[in-house]
Design a protein around this motif. Sequence first.
Motif, PDB file in Angstrom:
ATOM      1  N   ILE A 279       0.832  -1.199   0.000  1.00  0.00           N
ATOM      2  CA  ILE A 279       0.000   0.000   0.000  1.00  0.00           C
ATOM      3  C   ILE A 279       0.867   1.250   0.000  1.00  0.00           C
ATOM      4  O   ILE A 279       0.565   2.245  -0.668  1.00  0.00           O
ATOM      5  N   ALA A 280       1.981   1.206   0.751  1.00  0.00           N
ATOM      6  CA  ALA A 280       2.887   2.365   0.808  1.00  0.00           C
ATOM      7  C   ALA A 280       3.458   2.679  -0.572  1.00  0.00           C
ATOM      8  O   ALA A 280       3.555   3.852  -0.974  1.00  0.00           O
ATOM      9  N   LEU A 281       3.834   1.647  -1.311  1.00  0.00           N
ATOM     10  CA  LEU A 281       4.349   1.860  -2.665  1.00  0.00           C
ATOM     11  C   LEU A 281       3.269   2.444  -3.580  1.00  0.00           C
ATOM     12  O   LEU A 281       3.526   3.369  -4.367  1.00  0.00           O
ATOM     13  N   GLN A 282       2.060   1.906  -3.461  1.00  0.00           N
ATOM     14  CA  GLN A 282       0.961   2.429  -4.273  1.00  0.00           C
ATOM     15  C   GLN A 282       0.632   3.870  -3.882  1.00  0.00           C
ATOM     16  O   GLN A 282       0.347   4.709  -4.744  1.00  0.00           O
ATOM     17  N   LEU A 283       0.681   4.149  -2.566  1.00  0.00           N
ATOM     18  CA  LEU A 283       0.381   5.499  -2.090  1.00  0.00           C
ATOM     19  C   LEU A 283       1.438   6.483  -2.580  1.00  0.00           C
ATOM     20  O   LEU A 283       1.121   7.614  -2.982  1.00  0.00           O
ATOM     21  N   GLN A 284       2.697   6.070  -2.555  1.00  0.00           N
ATOM     22  CA  GLN A 284       3.767   6.930  -3.039  1.00  0.00           C
ATOM     23  C   GLN A 284       3.559   7.268  -4.518  1.00  0.00           C
ATOM     24  O   GLN A 284       3.708   8.426  -4.932  1.00  0.00           O
ATOM     25  N   ALA A 285       3.197   6.250  -5.307  1.00  0.00           N
ATOM     26  CA  ALA A 285       2.949   6.489  -6.730  1.00  0.00           C
ATOM     27  C   ALA A 285       1.733   7.400  -6.931  1.00  0.00           C
ATOM     28  O   ALA A 285       1.743   8.293  -7.792  1.00  0.00           O
ATOM     29  N   ALA A 286       0.681   7.192  -6.122  1.00  0.00           N
ATOM     30  CA  ALA A 286      -0.526   8.019  -6.245  1.00  0.00           C
ATOM     31  C   ALA A 286      -0.237   9.466  -5.843  1.00  0.00           C
ATOM     32  O   ALA A 286      -0.745  10.413  -6.466  1.00  0.00           O
ATOM     33  N   GLN A 287       0.548   9.664  -4.802  1.00  0.00           N
ATOM     34  CA  GLN A 287       0.896  11.017  -4.374  1.00  0.00           C
ATOM     35  C   GLN A 287       1.747  11.727  -5.432  1.00  0.00           C
ATOM     36  O   GLN A 287       1.589  12.927  -5.679  1.00  0.00           O
ATOM     37  N   GLN A 288       2.636  10.988  -6.063  1.00  0.00           N
ATOM     38  CA  GLN A 288       3.431  11.562  -7.153  1.00  0.00           C
ATOM     39  C   GLN A 288       2.532  11.956  -8.313  1.00  0.00           C
ATOM     40  O   GLN A 288       2.681  13.027  -8.925  1.00  0.00           O
ATOM     41  N   ARG A 289       1.573  11.095  -8.601  1.00  0.00           N
ATOM     42  CA  ARG A 289       0.609  11.383  -9.667  1.00  0.00           C
ATOM     43  C   ARG A 289      -0.209  12.620  -9.329  1.00  0.00           C
ATOM     44  O   ARG A 289      -0.455  13.477 -10.191  1.00  0.00           O
ATOM     45  N   GLN A 290      -0.620  12.761  -8.064  1.00  0.00           N
ATOM     46  CA  GLN A 290      -1.392  13.921  -7.635  1.00  0.00           C
ATOM     47  C   GLN A 290      -0.560  15.197  -7.756  1.00  0.00           C
ATOM     48  O   GLN A 290      -1.048  16.225  -8.238  1.00  0.00           O
ATOM     49  N   ALA A 291       0.699  15.130  -7.344  1.00  0.00           N
ATOM     50  CA  ALA A 291       1.567  16.312  -7.420  1.00  0.00           C
ATOM     51  C   ALA A 291       1.765  16.754  -8.872  1.00  0.00           C
ATOM     52  O   ALA A 291       1.729  17.958  -9.188  1.00  0.00           O
ATOM     53  N   GLU A 292       1.956  15.791  -9.765  1.00  0.00           N
ATOM     54  CA  GLU A 292       2.135  16.123 -11.179  1.00  0.00           C
ATOM     55  C   GLU A 292       0.864  16.744 -11.760  1.00  0.00           C
ATOM     56  O   GLU A 292       0.934  17.695 -12.560  1.00  0.00           O
ATOM     57  N   ALA A 293      -0.316  16.223 -11.368  1.00  0.00           N
ATOM     58  CA  ALA A 293      -1.579  16.784 -11.862  1.00  0.00           C
ATOM     59  C   ALA A 293      -1.774  18.205 -11.340  1.00  0.00           C
ATOM     60  O   ALA A 293      -2.245  19.097 -12.078  1.00  0.00           O
TER      61      ALA A 293
END
Length: 659
Positions: A279-293
């Motif tokens: 979940i931490a890995l998925q959350l890190q990827a999702a947070q990166q995606r949110q920051a880029e958006a």
Amino acid sequence: MTESPNLIQRIAERAESSEDNVLQVLNDYGLTLANPTRQHRSLNVDRLRIRGVKAGEVEPGEFDRTFVFPIGVIVISADNLRGKTTILELLTLLIRGEPRDLQSDVMSWLTSVSLDMHLNGQSVGLRLRFEDSHICDARILAGAPGELKSSDDDAAHGVTVLARAKSDAEWAERIGTFMMTQLGLETIQVFNKPKNNDEAGTIKSHGWPAYYGAIYPPSGADKVLLGSTPSDYLPVRLMQVFLDMPDATRAMRVSALAKRLDSEHKAEQRRQHDASDSIALQLQAAQQRQAEAEERLADLKAQSPAESLQDLINLASAASRRVADARQTADAATSAFVEAQQSRVADEKTLNGLRESAAASALFHGLDPKYCPRCEEPIKSERKQHEHEYHQCAVCDAPLVAEDDDYAEREQRAVDALAATRAAEKSLSGARSAAETELAEAQKDLDSLDERMGHAQAARQATARLEAEHELAAAQAVVQALEQLQPEPVEPSVAQVVLAAADSVLHEEIKQFSTGLYKDLSAATCSFGVAFGIGELEAVRIKANGTMDVTKGGGATSTFSSQSPGERLRLRYALVVSLLHLARERGIAGHPGLLLLDSLKAEEVQDDHARILLEGLVTAAAEEPDLQILVTTADRSLATQVSGLAATIEPDPGKTTIF
């Protein structure tokens, strides 16, 4: 019997819990910390009867042999492969429930086997019947010795059938349960670690066959100290039981359960840790995606469009309507032009047809043919007269049409109609051209607006912003969902904490109690080891983990497993006799007192060594009134060299086999 308040209190303090919680957990798992009062254990065999039909070349035929076993040392002596070990294996089949190594040919000879024995001072009979090398009927009997002797086939008056079995497996289950109950033994429970990190460990139970390993020890070549297997720490567990340590078997159960719960807890922690990492890995990827958006949307908001998108949309809407109107007008003009063109062509055809018909009529009416134009036959005067009178052609008899008097008028009308349609066609052709020109210009204007909208920054920004907003919303939703999925830390249950504390407290109890006991056991084992022929033996140290350190040869210390096979054999016998000796001295429920020792002269126990060992066993049996030892040997002279034997079993006169 109630649990020791002091013990419950200590466990509660260790677990930082209440005594009620401790009692509840113990009750939930069927555990008791009461100190049971065990009676003295004793097991002696009295009479063995073997019946059957022997096959093969060595003394074949029907046999019916009875052996009587007094208390003390009994030597079973015969050449190799003549039935010595078979006696021990048949006793094992009867008492343990299954043999250790009974040969299949011997099993095929048997029809019935009977054993009378004393179990804790009570007379008990065991009866087996066979068909095709398997048990078909088995019984456990209780009664007086004389009555049991008369009950080899059917139970005599006064004999009670305690249990029955109809198969090999059923007999093993029945006799195992019976012996455990009568000897006051409890199942030994041990924890086995899991094979991989995704699983929890398991609890394995050892019953009567494990205890029987201390009655029928393995050969000297085997390196196990006590019992039949070194796995699951069985040697030390058997010592603890036969030393009657007050918390031994209950501590084993508590320890196994505590380790099982701890294993389950650790497995759950590992699964949670793996899930948390994922979940931490998925959350890190999702947070990166949110920051880029968020960054992309901020960039788009900072840009300004070159033209108004709404103005372009309005212009495009008007241009679209103009194109639609122009197309409708062009279509209508084209349709009218086509109709006018078709009318003009029709009028031209009408006028030309009228004129051609008139010309032809005048031409043919002026003709006066003399011959038929086809066959050149002369036309007779009668036919010409007929033509004149009846207006029928002299050539073909067709009616002759009189000359059209209104031709000129009809021709003029055709000329006028043609002129009108030509004028209409010309006019509609111009209208069509104008409509098509208007449509082309309107379409060109619309295409220009589409191109402007396609290249306009406003249009591009609106689409990009919409995409960026959607991307940001999706990323935020994923982040929020993953944050909610983070598992809560797995805390140990109350049962796990209580059982772990109980395991620790009981371990301390056993350690405190066993320190002096192991010291006495070590000294007794050393003493018997010397008596059994290890003259250079200086000291023996039996440790709490079920291993033995041996000191000999000027203070050199080595392990039990590093000793020679003959020395291991004698040390093992010394340990078992010491268990019985300490039980008698301390008045505790120890080893039941029956020993089956196979092949005394095997594994380096030769000549004088074998005699010394046998003399030591006889001396030990004399000092221990409940000790009964059955020894097999291929040395027929060994029994004659030692005095004090309780009995000697040999082949009958004229025979080479025991039965």
